[in-house]
Design a protein around this motif. Structure first.
Motif, PDB file in Angstrom:
ATOM      1  N   GLU A   1      76.921  74.734  50.981  1.00 24.74           N
ATOM      2  CA  GLU A   1      76.132  73.517  51.247  1.00 24.74           C
ATOM      3  C   GLU A   1      77.034  72.341  51.626  1.00 24.74           C
ATOM      4  O   GLU A   1      76.749  71.612  52.569  1.00 24.74           O
ATOM      5  CB  GLU A   1      75.364  73.093  49.991  1.00 24.74           C
TER       6      GLU A   1
ATOM      7  N   GLU B   1      77.571  79.114  46.703  1.00 28.70           N
ATOM      8  CA  GLU B   1      76.414  78.504  47.384  1.00 28.70           C
ATOM      9  C   GLU B   1      76.631  76.994  47.537  1.00 28.70           C
ATOM     10  O   GLU B   1      76.363  76.428  48.585  1.00 28.70           O
ATOM     11  CB  GLU B   1      75.120  78.748  46.587  1.00 28.70           C
ATOM     12  N   ARG B   2      77.115  76.377  46.459  1.00 31.31           N
ATOM     13  CA  ARG B   2      77.334  74.934  46.484  1.00 31.31           C
ATOM     14  C   ARG B   2      78.390  74.590  47.531  1.00 31.31           C
ATOM     15  O   ARG B   2      78.255  73.598  48.256  1.00 31.31           O
ATOM     16  CB  ARG B   2      77.788  74.503  45.083  1.00 31.31           C
TER      17      ARG B   2
ATOM     18  N   LEU C   1      81.022  73.979  40.897  1.00 38.01           N
ATOM     19  CA  LEU C   1      81.030  74.659  42.187  1.00 38.01           C
ATOM     20  C   LEU C   1      80.706  76.137  42.046  1.00 38.01           C
ATOM     21  O   LEU C   1      81.153  76.803  41.115  1.00 38.01           O
ATOM     22  CB  LEU C   1      82.407  74.515  42.841  1.00 38.01           C
ATOM     23  N   THR C   2      79.890  76.600  43.005  1.00 40.49           N
ATOM     24  CA  THR C   2      79.630  78.021  43.173  1.00 40.49           C
ATOM     25  C   THR C   2      79.820  78.271  44.663  1.00 40.49           C
ATOM     26  O   THR C   2      79.961  77.320  45.430  1.00 40.49           O
ATOM     27  CB  THR C   2      78.169  78.347  42.809  1.00 40.49           C
TER      28      THR C   2
END
Ligand SMILES: Cc1cc2nc3c(=O)[nH]c(=O)nc-3n(C[C@H](O)[C@H](O)[C@H](O)COP(=O)(O)O)c2cc1C
Lengths: 432, 161
Positions: free
Chosen positions: B155, B151-152, B148-149
């Motif tokens: 999304e 950004e992820r 996980l980031t």
């Protein structure tokens, strides 16, 4: 290095590796065909001579365990129970096997069932593992359609039926007798032993319990023989196993190596410590294994090699920590796990796991007392061997080793109220 | 039928439950699978659901309650349409799980253990989900998602209805 054999992972990267067609193209179920032509006792003997040791955590000799099933059961059926409740922090190998090569697991189960006289098996699969469950269920259907499971397998007269049983979130149900209680519809409180499951197991009947990966190795032993398998490992443990490598390495993932490989070689396999950092410590066998320092990684990864190094092979979950890791906070995270997962049955475990979690939290908050580390060591040691199952002894692995090997970090937190590894970092404290 | 008053399984669920009870050497072994069915039907295991299931098995409600409270995948209060369980154990912690949890709390505007007011998302912490190679990771309903980031996570949240 011994020759690089892939016993468990060789199909992992094939497209549709979970399908029967793919499995059969690389010889899937040939070992079952061969085994069905053998005497059941000869299969057990072959597995014993192969020095296969259980890969669920305890490292018990598999052939010997099968041999404990009574010859005369007084009309009771014998059950095979597969431990797919993978829960040991740092471990993910069974998930890969179930998703990438479920037919290898099923083939190992059928051979084992034939060897121990079990015509019914239960797979206890971790409740969170939804995808592995679906893939395994699909594989069972495929195999049954091909007469590789179910009644009269391959015309041999051997019937073998599998029931998938999903857990509902409790680490303790990985302990084999907690698992049996859970399978029977109760809370997963481990049973007092003896009697051992081989004599009184599931539903009061003789039961063989093995880990997913242990069973997946059985077809390989039948294919190529005990001598070959034993020769891949050390004098007391044969074969390869899958090491789950995670934490501060370049390429975390599952790595299959002979059990005679060293921890240093394994870390190199996983690309070494992440860029610009250096190794500080490694947990070699799931969170219950004692931590090793960067200087202690030349040991072999077999059960006895890691025992000699003062730790354990456990579930082969290898967690790598670099120099940025605060060991006090790492112990806090691990202690939280054991406090959360203690089933509450035995007083020493229930009370000590909660107390140690709170005291490590106090140290982390800068409110530690000078006597805290010694008191944790003392409390931890006193409970060893006093409980019904090995959960608490597992928790003691990290309690003792993190403090004994990194004592100055604990003392620094207590003396200054802060961290010398990550000055200024504010740890997140939680309630469990 | 969310926990208010007496509850009963739909005809299909009842048939499925009876099938499960017959599939084991002892009917009680079907308790966890049947509680799973109950959770699928009612969303969570209320005291009324416990009572109904107890009746089915010929157990006392206290027995069923003891089982329900032991297993954390059985919800004892209503949850959102989606459940996010963020792993916070050793490998995920090493790889930044706490930052992930903080970001999720900020994005969702809720604390751990809470559900967004629109009933869309429940945020939970989880002990090791055994996907350490994906660290830091979380379970989003049935699926494992990681590493996980921010950004992820954006999304993932975007895709949830
Ligand atoms: C607290 C605790 C948790 C355990 N968790 C697991 C597990 O998740 N998976 C597993 O296979 N064995 C687990 N075990 C080991 C089992 O009790 C048992 O030894 C194993 O399933 C036997 O299979 P094997 O001989 O093939 O390893 C656990 C043991 C303890 C004490």
């Amino acid at each position: 290095m011994p020759p690089r054999e892939r016993l468990l992972t060789r199909s992992f990267d094939l497209p549709d590796s979970h399908r029967l067609e793919t499995s059969r193209r690389s010889g899937g179920y040939e070992a079952l065909r061969k085994a069905l032509g053998m005497a059941p006792a000869a299969i057990t003997e072959e597995v014993r001579r192969a020095n296969l040791r259980g890969l669920g955590g305890a490292g018990f000799g598999t052939g010997m365990k099968w041999g404990f099933v009574p010859k005369e059961t007084g009309g009771k059926p014998v059950y095979l129970v597969v431990n797919a409740d993978e829960g040991e922090p740092g471990t993910f190998k069974d998930r890969y096997l179930l998703e990438r090569d479920p037919h290898l697991v099923l083939e190992g189960m059928a051979i084992t069932g034939f060897a121990v006289g079990a015509r019914r098996a239960f797979v206890y699969i971790r409740g969170e593992y939804v995808r592995p469950y679906r893939i395994l269920a699909g594989a069972i259907e495929e195999a049954a359609r091909a007469n590789l499971l179910g009644p009269n397998i391959l015309g041999s007269g051997f019937d073998f039926e599998i029931t998938l049983h999903r857990g509902a979130g409790a680490y303790i149900c990985g302990e084999e007798t907690g698992l049996l209680e859970s399978l029977e519809g109760k809370k997963g409180w481990p049973r007092l032993k003896p009697p051992f499951p081989a004599v009184v197991g599931a539903f009061g009947c003789p039961t063989v319990i093995n880990n997913v990966e242990t069973l997946a190795l059985v077809p390989r032993i039948i294919e190529r023989g005990a001598e070959w398998f034993a020769g891949l490992g050390t004098g007391t443990q044969g074969g390869t196993r899958i090491y789950s490598v995670s934490g501060h390495v370049r390429r975390p993932g599952p790595y299959e190596l002979p059990v005679s490989a060293t921890l240093r070689e394994l870390i190199e396999e996983a690309g070494g410590v992440r860029d610009g950092h250096r190794l500080k410590a490694v947990v070699p066998g799931g969170s219950s294994a004692a931590i090793l320092t960067a200087e202690e990684i030349d040991c072999t990864l077999d059960v006895d090699g890691l025992k000699a190094a003062g730790s354990m092979a456990g579930s082969a979950g290898v967690v790598v920590m670099d120099e940025t890791t605060c060991i006090v906070e790492a112990l806090y995270v691990v202690a939280r796990f054991y406090a959360h997962e203690s089933c509450g049955q035995c007083t020493p475990c229930r009370e000590s796991t909660g107390w140690i979690y709170r005291v490590v939290g106090r140290i982390l908050q800068g409110k530690g007392r000078p006597e805290d580390p010694d008191q944790i060591l003392d409390i931890a040691r006193k409970g060893v061997g006093t409980t019904i199952c090995a959960f608490y002894d597992g928790a003691v692995g990290p309690y003792l080793s993190y403090i004994e090997k990194f004592r100055p970090e604990f003392d620094h937190h207590i003396r200054t109220g802060g961290c010398d590894v990550q000055p200024g970092r504010v740890p997140v404290l939680t309630t469990h | 039928m969310r926990g208010a008053g007496r509850v009963a399984f739909s005809a299909e669920t009842l048939a499925r439950a009876r099938e499960l009870m017959a599939a084991y050497p002892a009917p009680r072994a079907a308790l966890l699978p049947v509680l799973r069915l109950a959770q699928e039907e009612f969303g969570w295991i209320s005291p009324e659901v416990e009572e109904h299931v107890a009746g089915l098995f010929g157990l006392t409600p206290a027995h069923v309650h003891e089982v329900v409270t032991f297993y954390h995948l059985l919800h004892q209060k209503p949850v959102g349409r989606h459940v996010l369980s963020v792993c916070h154990t050793l490998s995920c912690w090493l790889m930044g799980a706490e930052g992930i949890i903080a970001y999720l709390k900020e994005r969702l505007g809720i604390e751990e253990g809470e559900t967004t007011p629109d009933g869309r998302v429940t945020l939970l912490r989880a002990e090791c989900l055994c996907a350490c190679e994906l660290a830091p990771m979380m379970q989003v309903d049935d699926d494992y998602v990681g590493p996980l980031t921010r950004e992820r996570i954006d999304e993932v949240l975007e895709r949830l209805d």
